[in-house]
Design a protein around this motif. Sequence first.
Motif, PDB file in Angstrom:
ATOM      1  N   ASN A 206       0.545  -1.239   0.103  1.00  0.00           N
ATOM      2  CA  ASN A 206      -0.206  -0.060   0.052  1.00  0.00           C
ATOM      3  C   ASN A 206       1.173   1.363  -0.388  1.00  0.00           C
ATOM      4  O   ASN A 206       0.387   2.325  -0.198  1.00  0.00           O
TER       5      ASN A 206
ATOM      6  N   PHE B 150      -1.818   5.715  -0.616  1.00  0.00           N
ATOM      7  CA  PHE B 150      -2.712   4.428   0.121  1.00  0.00           C
ATOM      8  C   PHE B 150      -2.759   3.896  -1.368  1.00  0.00           C
ATOM      9  O   PHE B 150      -3.509   3.240  -1.480  1.00  0.00           O
ATOM     10  N   PHE B 151      -1.948   2.382  -1.658  1.00  0.00           N
ATOM     11  CA  PHE B 151      -3.080   1.562  -3.096  1.00  0.00           C
ATOM     12  C   PHE B 151      -2.087   2.909  -4.576  1.00  0.00           C
ATOM     13  O   PHE B 151      -2.629   1.979  -5.555  1.00  0.00           O
TER      14      PHE B 151
END
Lengths: 183, 562
Positions: free
Chosen positions: B76, B401-402
Amino acid sequence: MRRAILSVFVLLAAAAALSAQAPAAFAEKPALLTSVGQSADIEMVKVLLSRGKVDHTADPLVTAAKLPGGAKTLVLAVGGSSKGLGAAGISTEAEIDRAKALIKRARELGMKIIAIHVGGEARRGTLSDAFISLCVPVSDYAIVVEDADKDGLFTKLASQAKIPLVKVDKITAAGVPLAAAFK
Amino acid sequence: MKKLFSVFVLVAFAAALIAAQTPVNLYGRAAQGAKGVVAAAKPEASQVGIDILKKGGNAVDAAIATAFALGVLEPNASGIGGGGFMVIKMANMKEAVVIDFRETAPAAAKPDMFKFGEDGKVIDNASVVGGLSVGVPGEVAGLLYALENYGSKKMNREKVLAPAVEWAEKGIPVTVNLASIIQSELGKINKYPATAKIYTKDGLPYELGETIKNPDLAATLRAIAKDGKDAIYKGEMAERIAKAARDAGGILTAADLANYQVKIRKPVTGTYRGYTIVSVPPASSGGTHVIQILNILENMDIAKMGPGTPATTHAWIEALRLAFADRGKYMADADFVKVPLKGLANKDYAKVLAAKIDMAKAMGSATADDPTKFESGSTTHFSVMDKDGNMVAVTKSINYFFGSGVTVPGTGFILNDHMDDFALKPGHVQSVEPGKRPLSSMTPTLVLDPDGQPFMTVGSPGATRIIAAVAQVISNVIDHRMSVQDSIMAPRVFAMASGQVQLEGRASINTLKGLEALGHNVNVRADWDAYFGGVHAVLFDRKAKVLYGGADPRRDGQAAAF
């Protein structure tokens, strides 16, 4: 040893069965899914409804004026997120007002209401608890991933409101009682 | 009866096991050793680095192995589809070197490439989610450059990449932290089937205690081990990466990948109470502003004011406001824009700024001053140090994140969304230009003691909060004489040029009341809030010949040592 392990599973299954008080199918399709608290948990509930083949539309910010919009059941994905509220440009108070109006209008229209909390213990706290306390007592049925009920808040609210509460051990397990609530 | 008792024992044991997996473990994050320490955002990644050191690799070999492993274990936060910065100072080097492997804007990028809706927001969140948010990734080029030029040569690519391949194949543990991130980002993940295939079970998130395998990523890492950076930047893979970004609405081309260049830079340096701070220059703003903030605070007796007191916290807030005001006006990729770096890091300029701080009243908001008169002449972070004083600090990221959410199908890795770090409208020093690097806050930093000897490596993820986190940890160690772990655990404060002050929940009530009395508008956040970053640092006690690693419980950090 194998028998002992088997016994553990039997005990755990029995415990799970005891915590489940799922009602017979009572809700009609299609459903309208919304968030109460603007957490990303609505995405999980969307997948659960799709997997359970429950026709639904999803609108995290739907307002009372848009009800019923063809829907017969209102599903509330409950869980607060300050990040989500910020991204939506809505305050906690405004979100509570939207949810209250939505619930009131759904009741006027004779819609069934299901509250579902899939965020677990991480989705508890002052912010989420305000939304939980608002939604669970006014719902016909509540489903919760059980580690969110370690302090018994859901059990207490459901018991006081005399509504059935089903506790499941993980998110994936929430789909079965959710789909089973629909005729 | 005996059987029933056994059943109860088993149930109790199972319950204890489940309880043991629950969060936030504040203990066992630190590590100390005589030969080497790696402090990273995942315990498994720290151990990867230590294993490389044990096998005879040097600090850079360990850092590169840790970096690739983190791309698997913390997908992530960083990975092959991202970029970052690294500061290296081997014991035999007179000066440290900065390896800038930050992403660049694709050749077809334009200042007005992001369209805004009536609500003032980028339409469809396109600067954060999808192909348009993707910058040209630099991670593989940067890490392999470091390995080839500063590694021991005892460890070839295959050996350094082997642990990452192994973790991708056998699967990574879903921790509380990772589970909650996947849940939060599920909408983005499910938007892209190749990403959902890896990180969900038919659209639902993996849960605590489960394992996520990524055999495609293992294959990609093997290809890198075999063919080096060409495995990513040339041929079929480059075409696939570009196609994945374009299929998701982007503008990336294989030529952008082929043209990617790692930049080798001279570090930005300053001093704080006799200690030398060595950090990254633009395209990161982090190093310069950490030095600027510490320069401002050097005009006050922070040690006497005490850790976490209202006075100290007030001083931090005001110093942060002043630095962020300058950041907003002057900072950008110095290859494209003239940035007054020397002025910003100048101690006389810091005096001018410090004089603006009224210890009896909050300034509320700050405006940029003029550092040009003093011109003479963001994620995961890990730190590595060994007994010889070789120091490596690496911060790398795919941004949110990601990242963009876009996985290149069949490769197992996610593309970054660092285009969001540009100013998204034309007419700013930080506006999008082809080939330009978006401004970063990543701040991998080395600290040398007053004798000029290796003292500390430190850095953090956390967007703009990185700058505050790194500066506060350095001050905790130098001013308040805290251990490296205590300095990381101490409650943090953050403020931009204007707006609310963000205070971590464990700050004392006296501090909160004191700040409010000075006129600060304070938002109290969670007790252990990942918002404030995740610092990973190593400190070298030269006299005792002991290395101390500190890691951040706000995320999954844990140091390892031997």
